[in-house]
Design a protein around this motif. Structure first.
Motif, PDB file in Angstrom:
ATOM      1  N   LEU A 237     -65.586  39.100  49.354  1.00  0.00           N
ATOM      2  CA  LEU A 237     -64.384  38.461  48.816  1.00  0.00           C
ATOM      3  C   LEU A 237     -63.518  39.428  48.019  1.00  0.00           C
ATOM      4  CD1 LEU A 237     -65.959  35.123  47.539  1.00  0.00           C
ATOM      5  CD2 LEU A 237     -64.481  35.396  49.530  1.00  0.00           C
ATOM      6  N   LEU A 263     -63.432  37.189  55.553  1.00  0.00           N
ATOM      7  CA  LEU A 263     -62.119  36.712  55.113  1.00  0.00           C
ATOM      8  C   LEU A 263     -61.296  36.168  56.269  1.00  0.00           C
ATOM      9  CD1 LEU A 263     -61.190  39.576  52.620  1.00  0.00           C
ATOM     10  CD2 LEU A 263     -61.924  37.258  52.031  1.00  0.00           C
ATOM     11  N   ILE A 268     -59.494  32.701  54.979  1.00  0.00           N
ATOM     12  CA  ILE A 268     -59.094  32.966  53.594  1.00  0.00           C
ATOM     13  C   ILE A 268     -57.945  33.966  53.575  1.00  0.00           C
ATOM     14  CG2 ILE A 268     -59.845  34.000  51.405  1.00  0.00           C
ATOM     15  CD1 ILE A 268     -62.621  32.756  51.983  1.00  0.00           C
ATOM     16  N   ARG A 369     -60.614  32.580  45.808  1.00  0.00           N
ATOM     17  CA  ARG A 369     -61.412  33.008  46.964  1.00  0.00           C
ATOM     18  C   ARG A 369     -62.857  32.528  46.852  1.00  0.00           C
ATOM     19  NH1 ARG A 369     -60.061  39.072  49.195  1.00  0.00           N
ATOM     20  NH2 ARG A 369     -58.079  38.583  50.192  1.00  0.00           N
ATOM     21  N   ASP A 375     -55.422  32.686  50.976  1.00  0.00           N
ATOM     22  CA  ASP A 375     -54.594  33.530  50.113  1.00  0.00           C
ATOM     23  C   ASP A 375     -53.145  33.062  50.021  1.00  0.00           C
ATOM     24  OD1 ASP A 375     -56.736  35.089  49.502  1.00  0.00           O
ATOM     25  OD2 ASP A 375     -56.079  36.872  50.603  1.00  0.00           O
TER      26      ASP A 375
END
Length: 416
Positions: A237, A263, A268, A369, A375
Motif C-alpha cells: 500500500l 493496488l 485502489i 488505502r 485513490d
C-alpha cells in the motif's frame, strides 16, 4: 437490470462504494454529518462526470483548479439532492421520506444498506460511558431502521456494525432486532466477518446482518466461508507513495513509482495519475523521538513498544497502568495492519509510518488505502479545501469498499 438501494447512516460512503462498483444504483444517502455529506456529494460528482465522459473536470477539482462550489455547479441538482443531510429519527423522517421519494419517482427499492453509529454497541464506547451507554438513544436506532424497511419494503437489507453488537445488553439488542425485523416481515442471518478475508490489508472485524423478505425463497450463502486473503503485505500500500516528513504533503502530488499488482488488482490505484491528500500531520520533537524508538524496536526485534519502557523524559501520560501500546507502528511486513478507527482523527500515535526516515504518522491517503478506498476518493471537510480531522474521522468510521464490494456481489446474485 439496475438494482436500487437506500443507504442509511451512510458516513463517507464506503459501504455504498462497494455496491456501486457491483452494479447497484443509489437512490439516496442519508447522513447527519455535514462533512461526510460533502464527501458523498463529491463522490456523486465523480460518478456523474465519469459517466458523461467529463472526468477531466473532476481531476481539475482534485488539483484545486476549480472550487467545490464550481464542481457542484456542473452537476444536476437532482443528483446532488440524493445526499440527504439529516439525522434519521422521528423528527426528521418526514423530510427524509419526501427527499427519498422525490428521487425514487414511484420506482421500487430493492435494498436498504447501512448501520447505525457504532458507539452504542462498541466495547470502547461502553467503556468510556459512565453508565455503559444505557439510555443512549443510539442504542435504539435499529427501530428507525425497521421503520424504513416497513415503508420501502425492499427485498433485502444489509446491516453493518461492530462486534460489540453481539454482547451489547448481554445480547438483548441483537435479539430485539431479530424480533423487530421479523415483525416487519424480514428474516435475517448474522455473520461475524474479518475484512482481511475479503482482500483488505487490515485487521477489521465486523458484524454483517443480511435480511430478506420472509415470503421470498432466498438462500443466503455463508459469508464467513469467504477467504480471499492475498499474499501481499501492508508494504504494497505504501510502495508508490512519495516520501514526506511530518507536516509535509499537498492536496495533490505525483506518484513516486509505478503501480503494483495489489493496488491495480483491487482498484485502489485505478487509473488516475495524480495522488491526492497525501498529507502528514506535524508532530512535536518528543513524539518524533518516540516514533523513532517504536520503529527501531519493530525493525530490529519485530516487537511492539511498551509505553513504560520509554525513557522517563518521554513519558508524559499519567496513566501508566493501561494503554501500554498507545504508540504503534503500521508494520509493513505483515499481511494486515491494526484496525483503523475514528480516533485517528485525534492523533496518529497508533498509526506510525514504518519508514524511520519519514518519522511520522500515516497520511490521509495512507489511511484511506488501509481501508481499501480508491485513490480518486476525496474526503471533504465542512470548509472547502483540505480538512485533515474530518477526513481521518470519516475514514476511521467507514466500511472498507473492497469488503463491501464482495458482499454486494453475493447480494446481487441472490436478487437477480
Amino acid at each position: 437490470m439496475s438494482l436500487k438501494y437506500i443507504d442509511l447512516f451512510a458516513g463517507a460512503g464506503g459501504l455504498s462504494e462497494g455496491f456501486i462498483r457491483a452494479g447497484f444504483k443509489p437512490v439516496a444517502h442519508v447522513e447527519m454529518d455535514k462533512a461526510a455529506c460533502y464527501t458523498l456529494q463529491t463522490r456523486v460528482a465523480y460518478h456523474y462526470l465519469k459517466s458523461e465522459n467529463r472526468f477531466s473536470e473532476y481531476v481539475s477539482y482534485l488539483k484545486g483548479e476549480i472550487s467545490r462550489k464550481e464542481l457542484y455547479s456542473r452537476i444536476p441538482a437532482e443528483f446532488l439532492g440524493s445526499v440527504i443531510n439529516l439525522p434519521v429519527g422521528a423528527e426528521n423522517n418526514p423530510a427524509i421520506h419526501k427527499a427519498i421519494e422525490k428521487q425514487l419517482k414511484d420506482e421500487e427499492v430493492d435494498l436498504i444498506i447501512g448501520g447505525p453509529p457504532c458507539q452504542a454497541y462498541s466495547l470502547a464506547g461502553r467503556a468510556r460511558s459512565k453508565n455503559g451507554m444505557k439510555g443512549d438513544k443510539r442504542n435504539y436506532l435499529y427501530v428507525q431502521y425497521g421503520k424504513y424497511l416497513e415503508r420501502y419494503k425492499p427485498k433485502m437489507f444489509v446491516f453493518e456494525n461492530v462486534l460489540g453488537l453481539l454482547s451489547a445488553g448481554k445480547g438483548v439488542y441483537l435479539e430485539n432486532m431479530r424480533k423487530l425485523f421479523l415483525k416487519k416481515g424480514y428474516d435475517m442471518k448474522v455473520f461475524r466477518l474479518e475484512a482481511n478475508d475479503f482482500g483488505v490489508l487490515q485487521n477489521r472485524k465486523r458484524i454483517i446482518i443480511i435480511g430478506w423478505k420472509s415470503e421470498l425463497d432466498i438462500e443466503v450463502p455463508d459469508l464467513e466461508m469467504v477467504k480471499m486473503a492475498t499474499a501481499h503485505t501492508v508494504q504494497s500500500l505504501f510502495n508508490d507513495l512519495p516520501k514526506i516528513q511530518a507536516g509535509e504533503g499537498s492536496r495533490y502530488l505525483n506518484y513516486s513509482s509505478k503501480t503494483n499488482e495489489y493496488l491495480s488488482g483491487k482498484a485502489i490505484r485505478n487509473g488516475i495519475d495524480i495522488l491526492t491528500q497525501h498529507i502528514a500531520r506535524p508532530h512535536t520533537d518528543q513524539d518524533k523521538e518516540i516514533y523513532r524508538i517504536a520503529v527501531q524496536k519493530w525493525n530490529t526485534e519485530k516487537a511492539r513498544l511498551n509505553y513504560n519502557d520509554l525513557p522517563e523524559k518521554l513519558k508524559t501520560h499519567q496513566n501508566r497502568s493501561s494503554f501500554f501500546d498507545r504508540f504503534k507502528v503500521v508494520a509493513p511486513n505483515e499481511p494486515f495492519s491494526q484496525t483503523v478507527v475514528a480516533h485517528i482523527a485525534k492523533d496518529g500515535h497508533y498509526y506510525i509510518h514504518p519508514d524511520i526516515e519519514q518519522n511520522r504518522s500515516i497520511t490521509i491517503r495512507e489511511a484511506a488505502r488501509l481501508q481499501s478506498f480508491p485513490d480518486d476518493y476525496f474526503f471533504e471537510g465542512v470548509k472547502d479545501g483540505i480538512n485533515r480531522t474530518p477526513a481521518f474521522k470519516q475514514i476511521g468510521n467507514a466500511v472498507p469498499p473492497l469488503m463491501a464490494y464482495e458482499i454486494a456481489n453475493k447480494v446481487r446474485e441472490i436478487l437477480l
